[in-house]
Scaffold this active site. Structure first.
Site, PDB file in Angstrom:
ATOM      1  N   ASP A 279     -69.325  80.663  37.591  1.00 56.05           N
ATOM      2  CA  ASP A 279     -67.752  80.471  37.572  1.00 56.05           C
ATOM      3  C   ASP A 279     -67.210  81.588  38.125  1.00 56.05           C
ATOM      4  O   ASP A 279     -65.894  81.878  38.310  1.00 56.05           O
ATOM      5  CB  ASP A 279     -66.999  80.239  36.220  1.00 56.05           C
ATOM      6  N   ASP A 503     -69.320  75.998  24.131  1.00 56.96           N
ATOM      7  CA  ASP A 503     -68.757  76.582  24.927  1.00 56.96           C
ATOM      8  C   ASP A 503     -67.647  77.937  24.649  1.00 56.96           C
ATOM      9  O   ASP A 503     -67.219  78.770  25.444  1.00 56.96           O
ATOM     10  CB  ASP A 503     -67.701  75.687  25.747  1.00 56.96           C
TER      11      ASP A 503
END
Length: 565
Positions: A279, A503
């Site tokens: 990311d 997460d």
């Protein structure tokens, strides 16, 4: 095959080469009378290039710093090194300790490595010294013939490493034994993870276990390199330990030690796949400047260039190791599938792949959907369809994206990367660990054609509220099992994100891992511009990122597609 040259000093004197020159052994040596030993190995080599590793053992008094010296007789030149500062002047080479490995006790050893070049013959140095004391005398000789180059697809013909720590957690869950033998990624998400956290396995432990799993066959081990300065500038749940300007710490305390370990000759038989910095680079495209999704943190990282520098440095150092295969993270279709992001992302990846000494040759491929939920395929609608006079692209779910699923995006993005200057043989990985979307909510037919939105929403497998939702998504399921060469251009489907690892936390939880609280992990959050101001769709009662989340693991198994048996 590697060629090793190693010799020990006698207690009194050694003869160097054919000249008959004697070297006196100083006092103060260890019990053996040998002050130091050096093991120099040519780990691999190719046309005019080679990788070497050096292990020095000190048998004298403990040292707080060290310097190893040798000379080359031919054209050999040091290109770059890891785990030591390796410099060359003429034929003379000096390797000095890094800040983290200067202590060398009596009987202790330290290893470092480097990439070199040569023309003609590649000769082994004949003499080594540690802090001015001669350690090694060897007549040397040319290395063995080249052993070959990287494979086109490291997953072909190989098993993949099963992380015993994850496997044990999965097997301890009711029904978890059905997937406990699946391979998953090993995440190196902070400096401490290299040595092991809270008594857990470190990088060497995993590599040693992989060697055992390999046996006489071929084995891939998957590592996630994830610790950039200012990490994840748009998501607090996965913030890291390094501040935005700490690029030097990233290089010397994180990447260099990893490279030093991976270059150890004992691991040369492994196929080491790295996922590089999840990311990071896509954030510089979508979350900077005047965009409504911009954050000050991402603007900072774009301005200081440390994402580009960090990725480039990692590619350069790890790409120097012949059995390492670098795959750069390329987000997913719901992030960079739009026209404004698609080509710009490929250009940025090319910039990073040519920064800090890296070249496009250091990139074996790219990975998409890492730790995400985008459906592999959407079978009930396509980007080219129209419903009631409106294109599918105009639906609220697709929102003018060029792609509706991960497979079509990944194959198209591969072509874009090649056109940008990456090798035409690059392969792609897709993380399918949580994108199955099975169970009773999985549509079996297209939606009604009363409007383009009912058509898309009624038929889509991906049941998220918004394609921008990313944290512990309710209703998700395990996806396709890891497999090699499933589709053209795709090297493998992988479970890089270990199913069952959170997460991010549903609420703020103090921790010493540098991980914050992101409202996108809060099931009561009603969103922001990055998810169209929609509800987060997050699972409740989640622990901090990377920690075991039993309730989610159970739901992933329940909603698995293909279903578990």
């Amino acid at each position: 095959m590697s060629r090793t040259k190693s010799a020990l000093l006698s207690a009194m004197a050694l003869v160097a080469g054919a000249t008959g020159t004697a070297f006196a052994v100083p006092g103060g040596a260890g019990a053996s009378g040998v002050p130091c030993t050096v093991d120099y190995q040519v780990q691999d080599h190719w046309n005019n290039g080679f990788i070497a590793s050096v292990t020095i053992t000190n048998n004298t008094a403990p040292k707080s710093s060290w310097a190893v010296k040798w000379s080359y007789a031919g054209s050999e030149r040091v290109v770059n090194g890891w785990n030591a500062n390796v410099v060359q002047s003429g034929a003379d080479v000096t390797a000095t300790n890094e800040s983290y490995n200067g202590n060398l006790g009596t009987g202790g050893s330290v290893s470092f490595g480097f990439q070199g070049s040569y023309s003609g013959s590649n000769n082994i140095p004949s003499t080594f010294s540690l802090d001015g004391v001669t350690c090694n005398v060897d007549s040397g000789g040319p290395t063995d013939p080249p052993t070959g180059s990287r494979l086109d697809n490291p997953y072909d013909g190989a098993e993949v490493y099963v992380n015993p720590e994850w496997s044990a957690k999965a097997a301890a869950e009711p029904g978890g034994e059905r997937i406990a033998d699946q391979p998953t990624g090993v995440w190196l998400d902070r400096i401490a993870a290299i040595g092991g956290v809270d008594g857990g396995m470190g990088l060497r432990d995993h590599l040693d276990a992989a060697v055992k799993q390999k046996g006489d066959g071929e084995l891939v081990i998957q590592l996630v390199v994830y610790n950039l300065p200012g990490r994840d500038c748009a998501a607090l749940a996965s913030n890291g330990e390094l501040g935005p300007t700490e690029i030097d710490r990233y290089k010397t305390e994180y990447i260099d030690p990893i490279a030093g370990i991976l270059a150890d000759p004992k691991y040369v038989g492994l196929r080491i796949v790295t996922t590089i910095e999840i990311d990071s680079l896509p954030n510089l495209i979508t979350n900077t400047g005047s965009r409504p999704t911009a954050t000050p943190e991402c603007d900072t990282m774009k301005a200081n260039g440390n994402y580009v520098k960090g990725v480039g440095y990692a590619l350069s150092k790890l790409g120097d190791i012949p059995n390492v295969y670098n795959y750069v993270d390329a987000a997913h279709h719901g992030w960079i599938g739009w026209d404004d992001n698609f080509g710009a992302s490929a250009d940025l990846f090319k910039q990073a792949a040519t920064a800090e000494g890296a070249t496009v040759a250091d990139v074996h491929g790219f990975i998409t959907n890492t730790a995400n939920y985008s459906a592999l395929t959407e079978d009930h609608f396509s980007i080219d369809e129209q419903v009631s006079g409106k294109p599918v692209r105009q639906s609220k779910w697709v929102d003018w994206n060029r792609y509706v699923d991960e497979l079509s995006f990944t194959q198209a993005f591969r072509q874009q990367l090649v056109s940008t200057g990456f090798d035409s043989k690059i392969g792609m990985l897709i993380d399918t660990s949580r994108n199955g979307w099975g169970g009773s909510a999985r549509p079996s037919a297209p939606g009604a054609k009363t409007s383009v939105d009912t058509y898309v929403d009624g038929g889509r497998y991906d049941r998220r509220i918004h394609v921008g939702n990313w944290c512990n998504q309710k209703g998700a399921g395990l996806g396709e099992r890891p497999q090699a060469s499933p589709e053209p251009g795709i090297d493998a489907y992988v479970w890089m994100k270990p199913p069952g690892e959170s997460d991010g936390s549903s609420k703020a939880i103090p921790n010493n891992e540098g991980k914050g609280f992101d409202r996108m992990c809060d099931p009561t959050y009603n969103g922001n511009p990055r998810n169209g101001n929609s509800m987060s769709g997050a699972f409740p009662d989640a622990p901090i990122s990377g920690h075991w989340f039993s309730a989610q693991f159970q739901e992933l198994m329940q909603n698995s597609y293909p279903p578990l048996t």
